[in-house]
Design an enzyme around this catalytic site. Structure first.
Site, PDB file in Angstrom:
ATOM      1  N   VAL A 518       0.590   6.561 -13.423  1.00  0.00           N
ATOM      2  CA  VAL A 518       1.215   6.896 -12.145  1.00  0.00           C
ATOM      3  C   VAL A 518       2.706   6.603 -12.249  1.00  0.00           C
ATOM      4  O   VAL A 518       3.098   5.518 -12.651  1.00  0.00           O
ATOM      5  CB  VAL A 518       0.619   6.080 -10.992  1.00  0.00           C
ATOM      6  CG1 VAL A 518       1.235   6.521  -9.674  1.00  0.00           C
ATOM      7  CG2 VAL A 518      -0.880   6.238 -10.941  1.00  0.00           C
ATOM      8  N   ASP A 628     -14.899   4.383  -3.770  1.00  0.00           N
ATOM      9  CA  ASP A 628     -14.229   3.328  -4.522  1.00  0.00           C
ATOM     10  C   ASP A 628     -13.352   2.495  -3.600  1.00  0.00           C
ATOM     11  O   ASP A 628     -12.149   2.373  -3.798  1.00  0.00           O
ATOM     12  CB  ASP A 628     -13.417   3.919  -5.677  1.00  0.00           C
ATOM     13  CG  ASP A 628     -13.043   2.873  -6.710  1.00  0.00           C
ATOM     14  OD1 ASP A 628     -13.630   1.767  -6.674  1.00  0.00           O
ATOM     15  OD2 ASP A 628     -12.175   3.142  -7.553  1.00  0.00           O
TER      16      ASP A 628
END
Ligand SMILES: *[C@@H]1O[C@H](CO)[C@@H](O)[C@H](O)[C@H]1NC(C)=O
Ligand SMILES: *[C@@H]1O[C@H](CO)[C@@H](O)[C@H](O)[C@H]1NC(C)=O
Ligand SMILES: *[C@@H]1O[C@H](CO)[C@@H](O)[C@H](O)[C@H]1NC(C)=O
Ligand SMILES: *[C@@H]1O[C@H](CO)[C@@H](O)[C@H](O)[C@H]1NC(C)=O
Ligand SMILES: *[C@@H]1O[C@H](CO)[C@@H](O)[C@H](O)[C@H]1NC(C)=O
Ligand SMILES: *[C@@H]1O[C@H](CO)[C@@H](O)[C@H](O)[C@H]1NC(C)=O
Ligand SMILES: *[C@@H]1O[C@H](CO)[C@@H](O)[C@H](O)[C@H]1NC(C)=O
Ligand SMILES: *[C@@H]1O[C@H](CO)[C@@H](O)[C@H](O)[C@H]1NC(C)=O
Ligand SMILES: *[C@@H]1O[C@H](CO)[C@@H](O)[C@H](O)[C@H]1NC(C)=O
Ligand SMILES: *[C@@H]1O[C@H](CO)[C@@H](O)[C@H](O)[C@H]1NC(C)=O
Length: 842
Positions: A518, A628
């Site tokens: 990221v 999640d």
């Protein structure tokens, strides 16, 4: 930079124009008798059908639309009061709602629909509708917020054009002030031809605006310029066209012209559905004067909302020219040139009297709240001084902000999601779920027609939002501009991301996970984004990736990290998110040197995250399971506002996450629902379980799995729940906040956690219940012991009252500079896994 963005935009505009002209030419224009697939006309609050100009408005209890309300009143008023209005019969009755209520419409066709709302406030028994203050929303758009019908005792009419991609449209009416009501007199829901609003339009400073196809629009003005008022019965789509006099600024000599001959509709240009003949065969024309240099513009002025973008449609038809290529003039919007030297004959293939329209998007109008439209003589020497306008439509693009509320009809499809998981438990080191098949989790969508005419690097807004390209060829610059309070997402050119991340510089990495890295991206306008770059994958993965992105891009909520866009060029799988300045909740709890969050702040963050999850579970016809939920997926913006990230992506399938750690998407150790292991079936209650673990992390401020601790302490959920069951949760509260936690708040908090962690999904509360409980905890914390006797559960089940309210803040996060850092790096350690397996064997 190899090719500037504006060049790309120009190319794409040319291509698009050619392709469009060709496509429209081929398709032709033969829908003179348009019959709408959906044609709901509802006479609300009435026992009888009302026939108006051969259209039958059905009584609202006669089965046309599904009315859902636990407290509604059918009200009527005296015919004398409404006599004289068009469609007066509709205003004689109203349906009054004292609680959130809805009308649901089963739709036969997807795509553009007119949704028309008629209001006429009157007094009935103890109700005074002139004071009613309410909100009206669909499942996707807030149509009216804080709305009060002006008590000038004339009807109020609102028309929206919505692209509805669902089987059912639910219009929900919500009274906003206690003791006042919501009301409605009549509703129309009518499908319109698909090509009524095309995807692209010109912008004022020449450019292309793409993304209109999903754009919700509200009609602000619709004028038959130079002609008489056109009523619904004389319009092909039952529209009303007002006269232009009251908007016309009288400085110039003009004349109204009318045409008696036959209009030459041309294939590829306007059709009778775009506007009826009566609009095209009348116009206002600049008066040709003796001395040509003394001609000025003719101008109309409108009151608009200065904060909104507008789509402006000009209807032209050369009914005055004596010869072809004779009529050339300039068109201005807010004093800016919208079309220079517009030559109607050229535009209409060299014919006279050919109806033609032109769409212009004005990104944001004048802050004064005035919008001016001018037609003026061309400065070309060969042009005769002249100019005409036949019709004008002004449509608002930012409709209303605020939270969406949905009261589903009793028979609405059940909000459950069956997911079949094939899981492979391989060895001790890895836990790979090889395939996730989403069978019924996919929202039913019409397949998108592939944008064949667009080069892959063009700006391609999926929904509503658009990147506007501005600036010269040498200094191309991109600006993020949101156009609606609704859906927003884009396909973003690879070169732009490459630039913004300094060629994916390692220095810009803010997180690493199984999917890749990221990066922090800084756009040219200074705004920050988080760019998640997947490892390059097969084409097959790409296709799924795209479909899912389109689905997820529709999710907008104050407490969800917004997916801004994606890039799938060169087999890339890149997701672009808003940048969350303060990182993960986890990093604020432990393992870093950040100052501890206060107990109250922690509660607020939990409440925010619960809201986000609740929205995922209930905000849509089919619930979306996060899969999640963990403290590393709850991100904080610069104001420590919690936003849930990484939802739903596991549906993209294994290709998106092919590398070892499928856990990143399929759930993380220490948070996993035990039932999910046993039955391999994921439900929204699995998220509730994981959220319960997050609540423990928040109160204890320790990792969910800590292999360095003594055996019985390794798994936070197991360990903490023992303390809770003994009524001693206070013993393990984070020392840094222990002194500030009120016992009664902690008791409620502990009970909530315990319920979330129940062994079986059915025993766990819904996310909505958890949310209400947490809010109650906050109240207990704030208000002190005198509230502690109230049984919160009972209290809470009354709150949403008769209607199940799905409340979510859809407030548009405007493209402010402060976009948000994402820390995606929370990979569970592999040796922790063995601990988990042991834990699950209990
Ligand atoms: C409906 O709402 C009105 C006004 O809020 C209230 O007076 C009335 O008692 C309610 N009726 C029912 C059945 O709840
Ligand atoms: C609602 O509208 C009224 C009048 O337009 C305004 O005074 C009030 O502030 C608005 N309320 C909200 C919450 O926006
Ligand atoms: C409505 O939106 C969908 C995408 O969700 C698009 O495929 C379709 O073309 C749009 N329809 C119209 C009429 O614009
Ligand atoms: C409108 O329709 C009526 C008949 O329904 C007709 O008499 C009238 O001339 C029409 N008006 C216009 C402006 O077309
Ligand atoms: C506009 O012009 C008409 C005549 O063309 C005149 O009757 C009217 O008073 C004028 N209005 C204004 C505001 O100047
Ligand atoms: C044009 O000029 C003539 C005189 O030169 C004058 O009589 C006439 O009124 C003028 N027409 C217009 C429309 O100004
Ligand atoms: C028109 O008026 C301008 C001044 O306004 C003058 O210079 C010009 O000669 C005039 N043209 C004709 C044809 O009268
Ligand atoms: C130009 O037109 C205006 C009115 O439209 C008139 O008052 C003025 O005298 C004209 N000027 C010339 C030079 O003809
Ligand atoms: C018409 O308006 C535009 C924009 O305000 C202006 O640039 C132009 O000079 C005007 N034309 C005439 C003839 O007044
Ligand atoms: C309306 O949309 C524009 C961009 O199209 C955006 O800049 C603006 O913030 C929006 N306004 C509101 C009030 O949402």
């Amino acid at each position: 930079m190899p090719q500037s963005v504006s060049e790309l935009a120009m190319d794409s505009r040319r291509n698009l124009f050619l392709a469009l002209s060709l496509a429209i030419w081929i398709v032709g224009t033969c829908h003179a008798d348009f019959t709408p697939a959906d044609n709901y006309l509802i006479n609300c609050g009435s026992m009888i059908d009302a026939t108006i100009d051969q259209r039958v408005f059905q009584a609202d209890n006669s089965g046309g639309a599904i009315l859902t309300s636990s407290n509604s009143t059918a009200a009527t008023t005296s015919p004398n009061l409404v006599a004289g209005f068009d469609s007066a019969m509709l205003y004689q009755s109203a349906r009054i709602f004292s609680v959130a209520s809805s009308y649901a419409f089963n739709l036969k066709s997807r795509g553009r629909h007119f949704v028309r709302l008629h209001f006429f406030p009157f007094k009935y028994q103890t109700y005074d509708l002139t004071t009613a203050n309410f909100k009206v929303s669909t499942q996707d758009v807030v149509l009216l917020n804080n709305f009060t019908a002006p008590s000038s005792s004339s009807p109020v009419f609102r028309e929206y054009s919505l692209n509805i991609t669902r089987d059912m449209l639910i219009l929900t009416f919500v009274p906003l002030v206690d003791g006042t009501q919501a009301f409605i007199n009549a509703i129309e829901v009518i499908s319109v031809p698909d090509d009524l609003i095309t995807d692209s339009a010109q912008t004022v400073n020449p450019g292309q605006y793409l993304g209109l196809s999903m754009q919700p629009l509200q009609t602000s003005y619709r004028l038959n310029v130079g002609g008489a008022k056109v009523t619904p019965d004389n319009d092909t789509l039952w529209r009303t066209w007002a006269t232009d006099e009251s908007f016309f600024l009288n400085s110039t000599a003009t004349k109204a012209v009318a045409f008696q001959g036959k209009l030459n509709y041309q294939k590829g240009l306007a059709t009778q559905e775009d506007a009826p003949d009566s609009v095209y065969n009348t116009a206002r024309q600049l008066l040709v004067q003796n001395n040509t240099s003394n001609m000025s513009n003719m101008t109309w002025q409108f009151n608009v909302d200065g904060r909104s973008s507008y789509l402006i449609r000009f209807h032209f038809c050369d009914i005055v020219g004596k010869a072809e290529y004779d009529l050339i003039f300039d068109v201005y919007v807010d004093g800016e040139s919208a079309s220079k030297d517009l030559d109607l004959s050229s535009a209409s293939f060299g014919t006279l009297a050919a109806p033609y329209y032109m769409d212009i998007v004005l990104p944001s109008s004048d802050p004064s709240g005035k919008l001016s439209i001018s037609i003026g003589p061309s400065s070309l020497n060969k042009a005769e001084p002249n100019g005409i306008l036949n019709g004008l439509e002004i449509m608002k693009m930012n409709i209303s902000t605020g939270s969406i509320v949905v009261v589903p009809p009793p028979s609405a499809p059940k909000k459950h999601l069956a997911v079949i998981l094939g899981s492979v438990l391989g060895g001790v080191a890895a836990f790979i779920i090889a395939a996730v098949l989403c069978i019924c989790c996919r929202r039913q969508k019409k397949p998108r027609t592939p944008p064949t005419s667009r080069p892959s690097s063009s700006w391609t807004p999926l929904n509503g939002l658009s990147f506007l390209t501005t600036g010269s060829r040498t200094t191309s610059r991109t600006t993020l501009t949101s156009a609606t309070s609704g859906d927003t997402s884009y396909r973003i050119p690879f070169v732009v991301l490459q630039d913004a991340t300094n060629h994916f510089d390692e220095q810009m990495v803010i997180g690493v996970g199984g999917f890749g890295k990221v990066y922090k991206a800084v756009m040219q306008d200074g705004s920050k984004l988080a760019v998640k770059r997947g490892n390059q994958k097969s084409h097959q993965g790409l296709r799924e990736f795209r479909t899912e992105i389109e689905l997820l891009s529709g999710l907008r909520h104050r407490h969800l990290v917004s997916l801004i866009g994606y890039c799938d060029e060169h087999n890339e799988m890149i997701l672009v998110y808003e940048y969350m300045e303060k990182g993960t909740l986890k990093s604020h709890l432990y393992g870093s040197d950040m100052p501890p969050l206060s107990w109250k702040k922690r509660l607020e963050i939990c409440i925010g995250a619960a809201r986000g999850l609740h929205y995922l579970h209930t905000g849509f016809a089919k619930s979306i399971i996060h899969r999640d939920v963990k403290s590393a997926n709850i991100l904080l913006d610069e104001n420590l506002l919690a936003k849930v990230s990484d939802f739903g992506l596991s549906k993209v399938g294994p290709e998106f996450d092919q590398t070892h750690v499928s856990t990143a998407v399929k759930g993380s150790f220490g948070y996993l629902d035990p039932e999910y292991f046993r039955r391999q079936k994921l439900t929204d209650k699995s998220d509730v379980y994981s959220f319960g673990v997050v609540l423990l992390e928040v109160i204890c401020a320790r990792p969910v799995i800590d292999p360095t601790l003594p055996r019985e302490m390794i798994n936070l959920a197991e360990w903490a729940i023992k303390w809770q069951k003994r009524g001693e949760l206070d013993q393990i509260v984070d020392q840094r906040i222990a002194g500030t936690v009120r016992p009664e708040a902690l008791r409620k908090f502990g009970e909530t956690v315990e319920k979330c962690l129940a062994e079986y999904g059915v025993e766990r509360p819904t996310m909505g219940d958890v949310l209400w409980n947490l809010e109650f905890v906050l109240q207990l914390q704030e208000a002190g012991p005198d509230m502690s006797n109230i049984d919160s559960m009972n209290q809470i089940s009354e709150l949403p009252s008769n209607a199940k309210r799905v409340v979510s803040s859809l407030e548009l996060s405007t493209a402010d500079e402060s976009r948000t850092a994402v820390n995606y790096s929370d990979m569970s350690t592999s040796n922790a896994f063995s601990q988990l397996i042991n834990a699950e064997g209990r």
